[in-house]
Design an enzyme around this catalytic site. Structure first.
Site, PDB file in Angstrom:
ATOM      1  N   TYR A 171      21.651  -3.935  14.536  1.00 25.77           N
ATOM      2  CA  TYR A 171      21.263  -3.942  13.018  1.00 25.77           C
ATOM      3  C   TYR A 171      19.861  -3.544  12.731  1.00 25.77           C
ATOM      4  CZ  TYR A 171      20.350  -6.323   8.468  1.00 25.77           C
ATOM      5  OH  TYR A 171      19.999  -6.405   6.899  1.00 25.77           O
ATOM      6  N   LYS A 189      19.010  -0.243  10.589  1.00 25.45           N
ATOM      7  CA  LYS A 189      17.966  -0.319   9.402  1.00 25.45           C
ATOM      8  C   LYS A 189      16.739   0.369   9.606  1.00 25.45           C
ATOM      9  CE  LYS A 189      20.395  -2.916   6.670  1.00 25.45           C
ATOM     10  NZ  LYS A 189      20.863  -2.364   5.504  1.00 25.45           N
ATOM     11  N   ASP A 215      33.782  -0.993  -3.425  1.00 29.90           N
ATOM     12  CA  ASP A 215      33.901  -1.834  -2.325  1.00 29.90           C
ATOM     13  C   ASP A 215      35.198  -1.608  -1.756  1.00 29.90           C
ATOM     14  OD1 ASP A 215      34.006  -4.573  -0.646  1.00 29.90           O
ATOM     15  OD2 ASP A 215      32.238  -5.042  -1.785  1.00 29.90           O
ATOM     16  N   ILE A 249      24.215  -9.173  -2.892  1.00 27.56           N
ATOM     17  CA  ILE A 249      23.068  -8.495  -3.552  1.00 27.56           C
ATOM     18  C   ILE A 249      23.616  -7.421  -4.505  1.00 27.56           C
ATOM     19  CG2 ILE A 249      21.239  -6.725  -2.965  1.00 27.56           C
ATOM     20  CD1 ILE A 249      20.567  -8.274  -0.518  1.00 27.56           C
ATOM     21  N   ASP A 284      36.822   3.264   1.573  1.00 32.10           N
ATOM     22  CA  ASP A 284      36.416   2.848   3.046  1.00 32.10           C
ATOM     23  C   ASP A 284      35.078   3.852   2.831  1.00 32.10           C
ATOM     24  OD1 ASP A 284      35.130   2.685   5.422  1.00 32.10           O
ATOM     25  OD2 ASP A 284      37.347   2.815   6.365  1.00 32.10           O
TER      26      ASP A 284
END
Length: 289
Positions: free
Chosen positions: A154, A158, A38, A19, A62
């Site tokens: 997860y 979220k 990244d 994405i 990181d």
């Protein structure tokens, strides 16, 4: 109204991923200068080299480490002096079941998905305030609305990230910083492929996974027309929100969708084999993010 991206400094975390890289290509094609952040420098370098235009760069770090976050922002400040658009698109998931996984793995997933983007956004405020029209776009998930039994951490991360970004958006809107979130359903990225191989949540395969490019276009729409949230597949968002009007019915309703989801997951795994993204012994091969 079309967002004037030319000359803007756009920082994309998880920039080597599916994405993040798709959005980087979209906004670079409109003239923005993109900084990819990244942990995997090789993946980010490959994306940066493929972007249209010039001046793009990579900062390796990181983002679960405050020291690294401060260094990353210091490098961006030295090179560009501001951040016009900050995109939080880093993330991870695990198919390990809650009653079997380690507490350390739970802590890591919450740190990557929830704490890291909040820490980065907070520490980036001075660079955002240096821009004339600062924006923050965060990649959340449709899992921020609907509980996923196989991936509860997860889901927790979220749910928390969505709530935090909504709250921060309300707080900062009168201070000149616009926050938006995109809530995609299953998207054909390396993370989803690995989850499918590991036997993750089958419910998300009711329909074939969407492309990262579709999510990126939705993110661009948030720049064109700022709002708190956007959904690449609006019909799915209405379905899950309607389902949560009566959460106590979920234990009885979920089995009705499980079969379709499992068949969709099997078709997706077969497609990955056809595309050469899975080895004969069932391992994900290096390839597109």
């Amino acid at each position: 109204m079309t967002y004037r991206a030319h000359g803007r400094v756009v920082v994309v975390t998880g920039g080597g991923g599916g994405i993040g890289s798709a959005f980087a290509r979209e906004v670079a094609a409109r003239g923005a200068t993109v900084v990819l952040v990244d942990l995997r420098s090789d993946a980010a370098d490959a994306v940066a080299a493929s972007l249209p235009g010039t001046g793009h760069g990579v900062v390796t770090g990181d983002l679960t480490s405050r020291t690294d976050v401060e260094r990353v922002l210091s490098e961006i400040e030295e090179r560009h002096g501001r951040i016009d658009v900050l995109v939080n698109s880093m993330g991870m998931t695990s198919a390990e079941r809650f009653d079997e996984r380690s507490v350390d793995s739970i802590d890591l997933e919450l740190t990557v998905n929830l704490h890291a983007p909040l820490m980065l956004t907070r520490l980036a405020i001075p660079l955002l305030r240096a821009a004339p029209d600062p924006r923050v776009i965060t990649v959340v998930s449709l899992g921020a609305i609907f509980p996923l039994g196989e991936t509860p951490i997860y889901t927790a991360s979220k749910f928390g990230l969505r709530g935090a970004m909504l709250s921060i958006a309300l707080d900062l809107r009168d201070k000149g910083i616009t926050l938006s979130s995109v809530l995609p359903s299953a998207t054909d990225t390396r993370m989803l492929r690995q989850e499918a191989l590991d036997g993750g949540n089958a419910f998300q395969f009711q329909d074939p996974p969407q492309t990262p490019e579709r999510v990126a276009r939705c993110m661009m729409s948030l720049l064109n027309r700022p709002r708190l949230e956007a959904y690449p597949r609006p019909s799915e968002s209405w379905l899950v929100r309607a389902a949560l009007l009566a959460p106590n019915l979920l234990p009885r309703a979920m089995p009705l969708f499980r079969g379709k989801g499992e068949r969709g997951q099997a078709r997706y795994l077969a497609e990955l084999e056809r595309r050469g993204l899975v080895t004969e012994d069932g391992r994900l091969v290096d390839g597109p993010q």
